[in-house]
Design a protein around this motif. Structure first.
Motif, PDB file in Angstrom:
ATOM      1  N   ILE A  15       0.673  -1.210   0.050  1.00 19.92           N
ATOM      2  CA  ILE A  15      -0.143   0.161   0.053  1.00 19.92           C
ATOM      3  C   ILE A  15       0.794   1.477  -0.022  1.00 19.92           C
ATOM      4  O   ILE A  15       0.696   2.138  -0.717  1.00 19.92           O
ATOM      5  N   SER A  16       1.706   1.291   0.811  1.00 16.51           N
ATOM      6  CA  SER A  16       2.751   2.685   0.841  1.00 16.51           C
ATOM      7  C   SER A  16       3.398   2.523  -0.358  1.00 16.51           C
ATOM      8  O   SER A  16       3.450   3.636  -0.771  1.00 16.51           O
ATOM      9  N   ALA A  17       3.871   1.465  -1.191  1.00 18.70           N
ATOM     10  CA  ALA A  17       4.471   1.635  -2.403  1.00 18.70           C
ATOM     11  C   ALA A  17       3.597   2.419  -3.356  1.00 18.70           C
ATOM     12  O   ALA A  17       3.865   3.315  -4.091  1.00 18.70           O
ATOM     13  N   GLN A  18       2.230   2.437  -3.207  1.00 21.37           N
ATOM     14  CA  GLN A  18       1.444   2.778  -4.285  1.00 21.37           C
ATOM     15  C   GLN A  18       1.037   4.132  -3.840  1.00 21.37           C
ATOM     16  O   GLN A  18       0.855   5.056  -4.790  1.00 21.37           O
ATOM     17  N   LEU A  19       1.030   4.368  -2.544  1.00 20.99           N
ATOM     18  CA  LEU A  19       0.752   5.844  -2.119  1.00 20.99           C
ATOM     19  C   LEU A  19       2.108   6.713  -2.567  1.00 20.99           C
ATOM     20  O   LEU A  19       1.846   7.868  -3.106  1.00 20.99           O
ATOM     21  N   GLN A  20       3.133   6.242  -2.541  1.00 23.29           N
ATOM     22  CA  GLN A  20       4.282   6.881  -2.827  1.00 23.29           C
ATOM     23  C   GLN A  20       4.195   7.334  -4.139  1.00 23.29           C
ATOM     24  O   GLN A  20       4.844   8.408  -4.663  1.00 23.29           O
ATOM     25  N   LYS A  21       3.869   6.507  -5.107  1.00 25.75           N
ATOM     26  CA  LYS A  21       3.721   6.758  -6.520  1.00 25.75           C
ATOM     27  C   LYS A  21       3.065   7.880  -6.907  1.00 25.75           C
ATOM     28  O   LYS A  21       3.136   9.025  -7.645  1.00 25.75           O
ATOM     29  N   LEU A  22       1.624   8.129  -5.812  1.00 28.48           N
ATOM     30  CA  LEU A  22       0.878   9.019  -6.129  1.00 28.48           C
ATOM     31  C   LEU A  22       1.688  10.388  -5.509  1.00 28.48           C
ATOM     32  O   LEU A  22       1.545  11.686  -6.123  1.00 28.48           O
ATOM     33  N   ALA A  23       2.087  10.322  -4.291  1.00 26.80           N
ATOM     34  CA  ALA A  23       2.762  11.410  -3.441  1.00 26.80           C
ATOM     35  C   ALA A  23       4.025  12.033  -4.453  1.00 26.80           C
ATOM     36  O   ALA A  23       4.095  13.152  -4.527  1.00 26.80           O
ATOM     37  N   GLN A  24       4.602  11.430  -5.241  1.00 26.66           N
ATOM     38  CA  GLN A  24       5.539  11.763  -5.944  1.00 26.66           C
ATOM     39  C   GLN A  24       5.334  12.930  -6.997  1.00 26.66           C
ATOM     40  O   GLN A  24       6.253  13.604  -7.533  1.00 26.66           O
ATOM     41  N   ARG A  25       4.152  12.907  -7.435  1.00 20.35           N
ATOM     42  CA  ARG A  25       3.676  14.043  -8.100  1.00 20.35           C
ATOM     43  C   ARG A  25       3.406  15.088  -7.629  1.00 20.35           C
ATOM     44  O   ARG A  25       3.247  16.317  -8.583  1.00 20.35           O
ATOM     45  N   ASN A  26       3.404  15.377  -6.388  1.00 21.80           N
ATOM     46  CA  ASN A  26       3.019  16.344  -5.800  1.00 21.80           C
ATOM     47  C   ASN A  26       4.004  17.085  -4.878  1.00 21.80           C
ATOM     48  O   ASN A  26       3.561  18.070  -4.352  1.00 21.80           O
ATOM     49  N   GLY A  27       5.131  16.552  -4.456  1.00 22.71           N
ATOM     50  CA  GLY A  27       6.127  17.041  -3.552  1.00 22.71           C
ATOM     51  C   GLY A  27       6.940  16.058  -2.660  1.00 22.71           C
ATOM     52  O   GLY A  27       6.714  14.687  -3.105  1.00 22.71           O
ATOM     53  N   PRO A  28       7.429  16.238  -1.751  1.00 23.52           N
ATOM     54  CA  PRO A  28       8.229  15.468  -0.878  1.00 23.52           C
ATOM     55  C   PRO A  28       7.446  14.527  -0.306  1.00 23.52           C
ATOM     56  O   PRO A  28       6.017  14.852   0.043  1.00 23.52           O
ATOM     57  N   LEU A  29       7.814  13.545   0.056  1.00 23.09           N
ATOM     58  CA  LEU A  29       7.371  12.260   0.857  1.00 23.09           C
ATOM     59  C   LEU A  29       7.398  12.229   2.335  1.00 23.09           C
ATOM     60  O   LEU A  29       8.424  12.896   2.745  1.00 23.09           O
ATOM     61  N   GLY A  30       6.540  11.633   3.039  1.00 27.79           N
ATOM     62  CA  GLY A  30       6.584  11.777   4.587  1.00 27.79           C
ATOM     63  C   GLY A  30       6.442  10.355   5.114  1.00 27.79           C
ATOM     64  O   GLY A  30       7.245   9.573   4.883  1.00 27.79           O
ATOM     65  N   GLY A  31       5.310  10.199   5.664  1.00 25.14           N
ATOM     66  CA  GLY A  31       5.138   9.068   6.716  1.00 25.14           C
ATOM     67  C   GLY A  31       5.286   7.600   6.197  1.00 25.14           C
ATOM     68  O   GLY A  31       5.576   7.555   4.760  1.00 25.14           O
ATOM     69  N   ARG A  32       4.879   6.661   6.987  1.00 27.36           N
ATOM     70  CA  ARG A  32       4.972   5.387   6.639  1.00 27.36           C
ATOM     71  C   ARG A  32       3.664   4.474   7.054  1.00 27.36           C
ATOM     72  O   ARG A  32       3.186   4.797   7.996  1.00 27.36           O
ATOM     73  N   ALA A  33       3.399   3.740   6.054  1.00 20.79           N
ATOM     74  CA  ALA A  33       1.964   2.833   6.382  1.00 20.79           C
ATOM     75  C   ALA A  33       2.317   1.812   7.323  1.00 20.79           C
ATOM     76  O   ALA A  33       3.377   1.158   7.495  1.00 20.79           O
ATOM     77  N   LEU A  34       1.021   1.290   8.069  1.00 22.51           N
ATOM     78  CA  LEU A  34       1.271   0.321   9.053  1.00 22.51           C
ATOM     79  C   LEU A  34       0.354  -0.730   8.779  1.00 22.51           C
ATOM     80  O   LEU A  34      -0.799  -0.541   7.896  1.00 22.51           O
ATOM     81  N   GLU A  35       0.304  -1.919   9.293  1.00 18.78           N
ATOM     82  CA  GLU A  35      -0.399  -3.005   9.247  1.00 18.78           C
ATOM     83  C   GLU A  35      -1.340  -3.236  10.305  1.00 18.78           C
ATOM     84  O   GLU A  35      -0.634  -3.232  11.508  1.00 18.78           O
ATOM     85  N   SER A  36      -2.335  -4.075  10.123  1.00 19.71           N
ATOM     86  CA  SER A  36      -3.250  -4.639  11.176  1.00 19.71           C
ATOM     87  C   SER A  36      -3.568  -6.003  11.148  1.00 19.71           C
ATOM     88  O   SER A  36      -3.582  -6.411  10.104  1.00 19.71           O
ATOM     89  N   PRO A  37      -3.777  -6.534  12.338  1.00 13.90           N
ATOM     90  CA  PRO A  37      -4.134  -8.118  12.243  1.00 13.90           C
ATOM     91  C   PRO A  37      -5.582  -8.389  11.356  1.00 13.90           C
ATOM     92  O   PRO A  37      -5.603  -9.281  10.956  1.00 13.90           O
ATOM     93  N   THR A  38      -6.230  -7.232  11.324  1.00 14.09           N
ATOM     94  CA  THR A  38      -7.603  -7.142  10.824  1.00 14.09           C
ATOM     95  C   THR A  38      -7.715  -6.466   9.415  1.00 14.09           C
ATOM     96  O   THR A  38      -8.776  -6.741   8.778  1.00 14.09           O
TER      97      THR A  38
END
Length: 257
Positions: A233-256
């Motif tokens: 998920i984070s990799a896909q979000l970063q592709k989007l964010a790269q079009r708009n400026g600097p990148l920031g946070g990191r995504a997390l996973e849940s057991p559900t």
């Protein structure tokens, strides 16, 4: 289709105004004609979205040349106030009943996003007013309500016929979003790191053997960690964010999930 066309005509006029176009109505008609030509190969809604995207890129390039890049790409339907740059810290998002998937992705990207299943239009508008939130909707009829049309309640319309990934890209581009630290994908609460031993009984045994960093949602107490699913998920979000400026946070996973 007529309501969707009306939404895009308004967007075209707003963007042409930013280009200081002398003949805004003539330009709007030309853009609609161009979309009609494209609709011979793709759907009418997608063709309007494609023409709008191209025009928005031209506005951003024009604004950048004038040294006004922070003003680029803003429309009468999506102006964001209350933050220093107008984009980096938008108001909360409020998704209509059909945008639950988009809400989860925006939360994963770090944005406070509210989604209530089966919410009706009147309640959606009331909650937006109370929360000072930006409505994200696929309902073109909703956009004709006076408080939305006049900008009292901020709203951004998304084509219902495009994919959720395309809708997410439109929101990222429209509001110049950058990645932040993930929020809870269930309720949008902030995530705080917790000691592994304090939540060990909630961690799948295989995960506990190789991972030591865990987070809890301050609202619903859902447990999260950085795992393989969220890395995708984070990799896909970063592709989007790269079009708009600097990148920031990191995504997390849940057991559900």
């Amino acid at each position: 289709m007529s309501r969707i066309l009306k939404v895009y005509e308004g967007r075209f006029r707003a963007l042409l105004g930013q280009l200081n176009a002398r003949r805004g109505e003539q330009g709007t008609r030309w853009l609609v004609t161009r979309a009609n030509q494209l609709s011979e190969r793709i759907s009418p809604t997608r063709s309007l979205a494609q023409v709008h995207e191209r025009l928005q890129q031209q506005v951003e390039a024009f604004a950048s040349r004038l040294g006004r890049s922070q003003q680029a790409g803003r429309s009468a339907l999506s102006t964001v106030q209350g933050s220093p740059d107008g984009f980096a810290s938008p108001r909360p998002f409020l998704c209509d009943a059909g945008l639950g998937g988009l809400a989860r992705w925006l939360r994963a990207a770090g944005y406070d996003t509210v989604w209530v299943p089966d919410i009706d239009d009147a309640e959606l508008v009331r909650q937006a007013q109370r929360r000072r939130a930006i409505i994200l909707t696929t309902d073109s009829l909703l956009m004709e309500r006076g408080v939305l049309r006049d900008g009292v309640v901020l709203a951004f319309w998304l084509p219902p016929t495009v994919t959720m990934e395309e809708q997410l890209a439109m929101v990222f581009r429209q509001f110049h979003l950058v990645l932040r630290d993930s929020r809870c994908t269930k309720c949008a609460g902030e995530l705080r790191r917790v000691d592994k031993e304090s939540v060990r009984e909630r961690i799948p045994p295989r995960t506990a053997r190789w991972l030591d960093e865990y987070f809890l949602c301050v609202r619903c107490q859902q447990l999260f960690w950085r795992g393989t699913h969220w890395r995708r998920i984070s990799a896909q979000l970063q592709k989007l964010a790269q079009r708009n400026g600097p990148l920031g946070g990191r995504a997390l996973e849940s057991p559900t999930g």
